[in-house]
Each structure stands twice: as C-alpha cells, then as structure tokens.
Design a protein around this motif. Structure first.
Motif, PDB file in Angstrom:
ATOM      1  N   ASP A 110     -20.580 -44.871  40.774  1.00 30.46           N
ATOM      2  CA  ASP A 110     -20.022 -44.471  42.055  1.00 30.46           C
ATOM      3  C   ASP A 110     -18.636 -45.093  42.206  1.00 30.46           C
ATOM      4  O   ASP A 110     -18.533 -46.309  42.392  1.00 30.46           O
ATOM      5  N   PRO A 111     -17.556 -44.267  42.087  1.00 30.26           N
ATOM      6  CA  PRO A 111     -17.540 -42.809  41.996  1.00 30.26           C
ATOM      7  C   PRO A 111     -17.923 -42.317  40.600  1.00 30.26           C
ATOM      8  O   PRO A 111     -17.834 -43.057  39.624  1.00 30.26           O
ATOM      9  N   PRO A 155     -21.706 -49.375  42.234  1.00 32.43           N
ATOM     10  CA  PRO A 155     -20.322 -49.351  42.713  1.00 32.43           C
ATOM     11  C   PRO A 155     -19.323 -49.714  41.615  1.00 32.43           C
ATOM     12  O   PRO A 155     -19.517 -50.683  40.879  1.00 32.43           O
ATOM     13  N   LEU A 195     -15.601 -50.938  41.380  1.00 31.09           N
ATOM     14  CA  LEU A 195     -14.564 -51.519  42.211  1.00 31.09           C
ATOM     15  C   LEU A 195     -13.370 -51.926  41.350  1.00 31.09           C
ATOM     16  O   LEU A 195     -13.527 -52.322  40.193  1.00 31.09           O
ATOM     17  N   PHE A 219     -13.374 -51.295  37.501  1.00 29.87           N
ATOM     18  CA  PHE A 219     -14.144 -50.061  37.636  1.00 29.87           C
ATOM     19  C   PHE A 219     -15.311 -49.999  36.634  1.00 29.87           C
ATOM     20  O   PHE A 219     -15.642 -48.934  36.102  1.00 29.87           O
ATOM     21  N   THR A 250     -11.875 -42.494  37.733  1.00 29.39           N
ATOM     22  CA  THR A 250     -11.038 -43.700  37.883  1.00 29.39           C
ATOM     23  C   THR A 250     -10.110 -43.945  36.707  1.00 29.39           C
ATOM     24  O   THR A 250      -9.218 -44.786  36.802  1.00 29.39           O
ATOM     25  N   LYS A 290      -4.759 -44.959  44.854  1.00 26.78           N
ATOM     26  CA  LYS A 290      -5.165 -45.455  46.165  1.00 26.78           C
ATOM     27  C   LYS A 290      -4.244 -44.856  47.214  1.00 26.78           C
ATOM     28  O   LYS A 290      -3.025 -44.865  47.072  1.00 26.78           O
ATOM     29  N   ASN A 312      -9.139 -44.426  53.877  1.00 25.49           N
ATOM     30  CA  ASN A 312     -10.477 -43.899  54.206  1.00 25.49           C
ATOM     31  C   ASN A 312     -10.424 -42.500  54.821  1.00 25.49           C
ATOM     32  O   ASN A 312     -11.316 -42.119  55.598  1.00 25.49           O
ATOM     33  N   LYS A 346     -19.288 -42.526  47.447  1.00 28.67           N
ATOM     34  CA  LYS A 346     -18.873 -43.403  48.549  1.00 28.67           C
ATOM     35  C   LYS A 346     -17.718 -44.311  48.156  1.00 28.67           C
ATOM     36  O   LYS A 346     -16.767 -44.510  48.926  1.00 28.67           O
ATOM     37  N   GLN A 347     -17.781 -44.882  46.946  1.00 27.00           N
ATOM     38  CA  GLN A 347     -16.739 -45.823  46.524  1.00 27.00           C
ATOM     39  C   GLN A 347     -15.429 -45.131  46.155  1.00 27.00           C
ATOM     40  O   GLN A 347     -14.420 -45.792  45.916  1.00 27.00           O
ATOM     41  N   GLU A 393     -13.933 -43.167  48.286  1.00 21.46           N
ATOM     42  CA  GLU A 393     -13.142 -43.043  49.509  1.00 21.46           C
ATOM     43  C   GLU A 393     -11.945 -43.992  49.456  1.00 21.46           C
ATOM     44  O   GLU A 393     -12.029 -45.107  48.961  1.00 21.46           O
ATOM     45  N   TYR A 395      -9.191 -43.054  47.875  1.00 15.75           N
ATOM     46  CA  TYR A 395      -8.431 -42.646  46.694  1.00 15.75           C
ATOM     47  C   TYR A 395      -8.320 -41.124  46.642  1.00 15.75           C
ATOM     48  O   TYR A 395      -9.089 -40.391  47.290  1.00 15.75           O
TER      49      TYR A 395
END
Length: 392
Positions: free
Chosen positions: A123-124, A144, A146, A151, A178, A328, A335, A360-361, A363, A365
C-alpha cells in the motif's frame, strides 16, 4: 436485478475514474496529454512483429492453443531466466503462459485463498493485486510503504492475528507506483518471513528491464528462493518489448503453485494466438535492441520531466526505475490527490493518476507516466505550472 456482493469492492478503480474525467475534458474541447496510464507509446519489438506477421500466413497457427502447445515458449522462458538470473527452470512444471501478468496476479488468489483468508499487499500498490483477492472472498492487509522506509514494507509491523489467517504476500519491485527498488537481501528477508509464517510469496516483476543508469539490475525472487519452495514470479513483455496490446506474459516458480494457477486458468480461457507466442520467443531470444532503445528513451524522458518540474519549484527526486514519476503533491493540495487530478485535467487537459487510487498510503502523491517524448512532457509541465498558479 441482483448482483454478487463480490463485485461491490471493484466499483472504484483509479483508471476508470480518470477515464471518465478525461472524457469530460474532451467533451469540453480540451486536448488531452495523457500521463495517467502506463501504456507505452513506443514501437513494439520489430523481430516480434515480423515473426507474428509470418505466422499469419500459416493456417496451422489458427486453432485453439492448449497448454501443451505453449511448450516452445515455456522452454524459451526457462532458458531466458537461467541466462539472466542463474536459476535453473523446468519449463514443463515451473512455467505457465499468461495473457499478461495481470491475469496471473488476479487469478492466483482464487487458487490460494479461502473466504476470509488474508493477503498481504503493498500500500500503495497495483489495483489488480487487490481485485483478485476480493474476487476470491479474501481480506486484505495493506502493508504501508512510507518514504522514510524507502517504500519497503516492514514485516515486523504485521499483526500476529493477521498472520494467523494470511496465506500469501504480494511484492513488486521495481515498484508501481512509487518507483522504489529492492535488494536481494530484502527479498531473502521476505522469503524467510514467508517461510516462517507459511505464506506463498508472489512477486510481480514487469519492470525488470526499466532500470536507469547507475542502478544494478533488480533481482528475481527466485534468486532468494533458489529451491522455489514457496515463490512465484510474474513477467510481461508489455514494458520491456512494448507489447502491451499483445497480452503476453508468464508465471514462473514453485511447481505446485504453477499447477494450481493452471487449474484456475483452464476454466477461464485458452491461450493466445500461436503467432503471438512465436513473436514473444523472437523478442526474448533476439538482439535486445528494443529493450536498450526503450530504456534510453525513458531515461531521457525522465531527465527532461524532472528538470521541468524542478524548474517550476516542484522538487522531485529522479526515479531509479520504471516508466513513472511518483511525486509528492504541493502543500496546497496535500491529501487531495483525486481533486488535484480531476481539476487538473478539466482545466488543462493534462491527465495524471491520483495516488489515492493505489491505496491509502498513496494519498498526497500523484503518478506521472512517461509515455510522451520530452517536448510533450515539458508542455505538460508548463500547463501544470499555469494550473498551480491559479490555485494558490
């Protein structure tokens, strides 16, 4: 009219949402610069095209193609993997022809999950990974990704109660959206984790060749699981050879998993036209000129696009791999990736993918697909700059 509950989770789709937004913009007279869909605009491998063309003159290629008729292709795949990764492959038991790798990632959960079982997904991540789990009646635990972890998922953060019901983990590096890459040591960690928790490890590997200057070639999951004890990998010729519309890919890995996927596939479809497989063989065994040219084109596009973004004050780190830029959003749009994407295409005709559509993660970007030459990408950035100037 009654429809099955399983399709309710499939109602939202990032590509379908943006397609509607693009259609609305076109209806209002906007000329679209489409950076939302990762469909290569580059020419398909000429050796593949020539071979497919020759096959059209052979009536013996016109019939249904069953599994045994794909052996030449599977043998080519096995040899390609052995040469590329030093992994010995049994083409009879460890390779399966697919109609693109998306078919495999979507169908495999039907072979592995019972209703209520968990799948561990990035995620994503790519939407079809989730779609197959929903169709199988499974549950999704999103791992997630991050920026502070490059990532990559943190396996230790997965709750024990989820692991008790989990049956598979899906990874994909180089990663869409990503653009992150992963090392062999990371994959070895993933294999050990899955072995300790009784999980099948799935690796979606479409960007194996789209890795830019200065980066080492990405590893195969089978280099970390050399015995093929629990892993399966998916590859497509869509990206490396610009053959997306031909829908040709394959699965490779653990023989029992391959057999289970073959059982699902057998009740869904036959294989592609024999000429397409002949073309794929020509691509995999040819001079690889298309791969080299494709990589050079995407690298030049990446460089031009990143420079243009940076020049307008949108600072983005150049991706090391894939055909995308994961950016980003400016603080004004934090968001609000869906709003940004839909308003941008309505105002300028520039279409991008909102990060929220990948999970969710995602968002905060947006994803840009580098599917135009530099002058078009630079024009797109000019339009983005004008849009941002009117929205701040």
């Amino acid at each position: 009219m009654h429809f099955a509950q399983r399709i309710q989770a499939l109602e939202k789709n990032v590509f379908a949402d943006m397609d509607r937004a693009k259609s609305q913009a076109i209806s209002k007279g906007k000329k679209i610069i489409d950076l939302s869909l990762g469909s290569s605009d580059l020419p398909a491998d000429p050796e593949a095209i020539a071979t497919i063309s020759a096959s059209l003159e052979d009536p013996s290629t016109y019939g249904y193609l069953l599994h045994h008729g794909t052996l030449n292709f599977r043998e080519t795949v096995g040899q390609w993997y052995s040469n590329r990764f030093g992994v010995e492959v049994d083409p009879q038991r460890e390779v399966l022809t697919l109609i693109g790798s998306q078919e495999g990632t979507a169908h495999l959960p039907l072979a592995l999950l019972d209703p209520g079982d968990f799948a561990l997904l990035l995620d994503p991540g790519y939407p079809s990974h989730a779609g197959g789990v929903y169709l199988a009646g499974g549950q999704i635990y999103p791992m997630p990704l991050l920026a502070e972890n490059d990532f990559l998922p943190v396996f230790e953060d997965i709750p024990s109660q989820v692991l008790g019901q989990a049956k598979l983990m899906v990874l994909s590096y180089p990663h869409n959206p990503t653009t992150a890459t992963a090392s062999l040591s990371f994959f070895q960690e993933a294999v050990n984790f899955c072995r300790n928790h009784g999980l099948v490890l799935v690796h979606d590997f479409p960007y194996v060749d789209i890795v830019f200057e200065g980066m080492t070639q990405p590893p195969s999951i089978l280099q970390a699981d050399t015995q093929k004890s629990l892993s399966i990998e998916f590859f497509t010729l869509s990206k490396s050879y610009n053959m997306g519309g031909f829908r040709i890919g394959y699965a490779i890995g653990n023989a029992e998993i391959i057999q289970a996927l073959r059982q699902v596939k057998a009740v869904v479809d036959f294989n592609q036209y024999q000429g397409i497989l002949n073309g794929a063989i020509a691509a995999l065994t040819g001079e690889q000129t298309t791969v080299k040219k494709t990589l050079a084109r995407f690298q030049s596009r990446r460089d031009a696009f990143i420079k243009a973004l940076n020049n307008i004050g949108w600072q983005v780190t150049p991706p090391q791999a894939t055909m995308y830029v994961w950016a980003k959003l400016p603080q004004t749009w934090e968001n609000k990736s869906v709003e940004f994407s839909t308003e941008l295409v309505a105002a300028t005709g520039v279409a991008v993918s909102p990060g929220a559509g990948f999970g969710k993660q995602g968002e905060g970007y947006v994803r840009f697909a580098l599917v135009h030459d530099p002058h078009v990408l630079e024009l797109a950035v000019e339009k983005i700059a004008q849009f941002l100037a009117t929205r701040t």
